[in-house]
Design an enzyme around this catalytic site. Structure first.
Site, short mmCIF file in Angstrom:
data_model
loop_
_atom_site.label_atom_id
_atom_site.label_comp_id
_atom_site.label_asym_id
_atom_site.label_seq_id
_atom_site.Cartn_x
_atom_site.Cartn_y
_atom_site.Cartn_z
N GLU A 197 0.81 -1.22 0.00
CA GLU A 197 0.00 0.00 0.00
C GLU A 197 0.85 1.27 0.00
O GLU A 197 0.81 2.07 0.95
CB GLU A 197 -0.95 -0.02 1.20
CG GLU A 197 -1.91 -1.19 1.18
CD GLU A 197 -2.96 -1.11 2.30
OE1 GLU A 197 -2.87 -0.23 3.15
OE2 GLU A 197 -3.88 -1.95 2.28
N GLU A 388 -5.35 -8.42 0.41
CA GLU A 388 -6.11 -8.07 1.63
C GLU A 388 -7.55 -7.77 1.27
O GLU A 388 -7.81 -7.12 0.25
CB GLU A 388 -5.55 -6.82 2.33
CG GLU A 388 -4.24 -7.00 3.03
CD GLU A 388 -3.77 -5.71 3.71
OE1 GLU A 388 -4.62 -4.90 4.14
OE2 GLU A 388 -2.55 -5.55 3.80
O1 IFM Z 1 -4.30 -3.17 9.03
C1 IFM Z 1 -4.23 -2.63 7.77
C2 IFM Z 1 -3.06 -3.20 7.00
O2 IFM Z 1 -1.86 -2.98 7.67
C3 IFM Z 1 -2.96 -2.54 5.64
N1 IFM Z 1 -4.21 -2.58 4.95
C4 IFM Z 1 -5.39 -2.16 5.66
C5 IFM Z 1 -5.49 -2.89 6.99
C6 IFM Z 1 -6.76 -2.45 7.74
O3 IFM Z 1 -6.71 -1.09 8.01
#
Ligand code: IFM
Length: 483
Positions: A197, A388
């Site tokens: 990210e 994710e």
């Molecule tokens: O916890 C985070 C993760 O570290 C990165 N993506 C989003 C998740 C939820 O906020």
């Protein structure tokens, strides 16, 4: 045969032969039932080093920006820190047992740079390397593919003291670290993600100041974005040089950007923010140039600190792309000066009419389908992994110790149905990782937001209990379809 050779040959079977087959079968996906996934689809779960490992100062680990940031008063809810977190540094065996119980075949974790190079430069710390060695071997022995991310936001504090990501030298330091990891684990780990990210951490850390190191400096933010793009190119080549067989990708957080109203100003704001958030990292890495229409053309190079040859340096023909999806983003033009020339906007995940998670984020499964279709226009035929997706719901154990989290099940079910539709419509997705395997340290929210398939009792020795959603997800993984 030596143990490592055994693991290596296991990897050849588990990874090298499995995933190309996934890519082919994902492409030929035509007539499947809704919610059915292609044969060989890979089910997994994700975590990140600072959020789960704990052991913040053990075995020679150096200080990261998060180790420092959590100590500043008022930065983290309830004054929480990741010093112990889920204690996965010591309990990784328990985590792998959970993955097995959940029928998962891929584990996305991240490597803490400060365990490997405590100050961000110089020789590797043997005890840090040994930890990831043990974790990798244990995953392979359990028949689980390791998918490490090299950078999930925990920059060595000493590199921040030298200017952090706005300092272009940090890109070369990242490549050195990538090279160390590729040489150490490249014999057993085939798939690698460079960054997690890039958009989230550059914006939140350097522009809005709410993540470590807490800087609020729009111009530093712009420079940071360019250094991170340079680091993609350099890191990619460092891994390939370490071992030409490695499959190297990176993870992008993506979200459909919707104008808050139909006004021309809001529509223009949404278009610009979409480019800055969804395209600003993946496009330069794949093409060598930045999306137009975000920064003023005449000053863009100076604002980013671009030098001659950077277009080539940042380019990397990624082998796969990781995408994270949680919610949609509503964007409005703003009268407040954002500090980024030409970009006075507000963007939010929690202002729409949709139902919200406990974190307050809009629940919008259709957005998952939409953004996958959109990103495919940029990433082309490259395999995509969902690295994710998940939701924060803060259910506590009932009197019998069980955790009933029906809303998480509903969230995951709706998003998996969207995902299966996108695959049926030709988006080459080969894997899905739920965020997260464990309740963990949710950055500025501390332990107040629980994303886990597994409940972690932070007051009781980090005891782990699989939630109802975890058992449900285990059935999905076993059946290869939404149940
Ligand atoms: O916890 C985070 C993760 O570290 C990165 N993506 C989003 C998740 C939820 O906020």
């Amino acid at each position: 045969m030596e143990r490592r050779d055994l693991l290596r040959s296991g990897l050849a079977l588990a990874g090298a032969s499995l995933l190309p087959q996934l890519t082919r079968s994902a492409a030929a996906s035509a007539a499947r039932e809704p919610g059915q996934f292609p044969p060989g689809f890979l089910w997994g779960a994700a975590t990140a080093a600072y959020q789960v490992e704990g052991a913040y100062n053990e075995d020679g680990k150096g200080e990261s920006v998060w180790d420092r940031f959590v100590l500043a008063p008022g930065k983290i809810k309830n004054g929480d820190t990741g010093n112990v977190a889920c204690d996965s540094y010591h309990r990784y065996g328990d985590d792998i047992a959970l993955l097995r119980t959940l029928n998962l075949k891929s584990y996305r974790f991240s490597i803490a740079w400060t365990r490997i190079q405590p100050s961000g430069t110089g020789p590797a710390n043997a005890r840090g390397l040994d930890y990831y060695d043990r974790l990798t071997d244990a995953l392979l022995e359990a028949g689980i593919r390791p998918l490490p991310t090299l950078y999930h936001w925990d920059l060595p504090q000493e590199l921040e003291d030298r200017g952090g990501w706005p300092n272009r030298d940090t890109a070369a330091r990242f490549a050195d670290y990538a090279s160390i990891m590729g040489r150490r684990l490249g014999d057993r780990i085939e798939h690698w993600a460079l960054f997690n990210e890039s958009k989230a951490f550059t914006q939140l850390s350097y522009w809005f100041g709410v993540f470590a190191p807490g800087r609020k400096d729009a111009l530093a933010f712009l420079k940071a974005t360019h250094t991170v793009n340079l680091a993609h190119g350099l890191g990619f080549r460092a891994l390939k040089t370490a071992n030409s067989k490695l499959q190297v990708g990176s993870v992008y957080d993506v979200s459909p950007h919707i104008p808050a109203s139909d006004s021309a100003a809001d529509r223009a704001a949404a278009e610009a923010m979409d480019k800055l958030s969804n395209l600003w990292f993946v496009v330069p890495v794949l093409t060598g140039s930045y999306p137009e229409g975000v920064l003023p053309a005449a000053s863009q190079a100076a604002l980013l600190g671009m030098q001659s040859g950077d277009e080539q340096t940042m380019r990397a023909d990624l082998d796969f792309v990781g995408l994270n999806y949680y919610s949609l983003t509503r964007v409005a033009a703003s009268t407040q000066n954002s500090g980024v020339p030409g970009l006075d906007v507000t963007a939010d995940w929690a202002v729409g009419p949709d139902e919200k998670t406990d974190f307050g984020w809009d629940i919008y499964p259709q957005g998952f389908y939409d953004i996958l279709k959109r990103m495919q226009q940029v990433t082309g035929k490259r395999p995509i992994e969902i690295t994710e997706n998940g939701a924060a719901y803060n259910n506590k154990p009932d009197a019998t110790g069980q955790i009933h989290d029906a809303k998480r099940i509903a969230y995951l079910r709706a998003h998996l149905l969207s995902l299966s539709r996108a695959i049926a419509d030709g988006v080459p997705v080969r894997a899905y990782h739920c965020w997260s395997l464990l309740d963990n340290f949710e950055w500025a929210q501390g332990y107040s937001q629980r994303f886990g398939l597994t409940y972690v009792d932070f007051d009781n020795h980090q005891r782990r209990t699989i939630k109802e959603s975890g058992y449900w997800y285990a059935k999905v993984a076993a059946a290869n379809r939404v149940v």
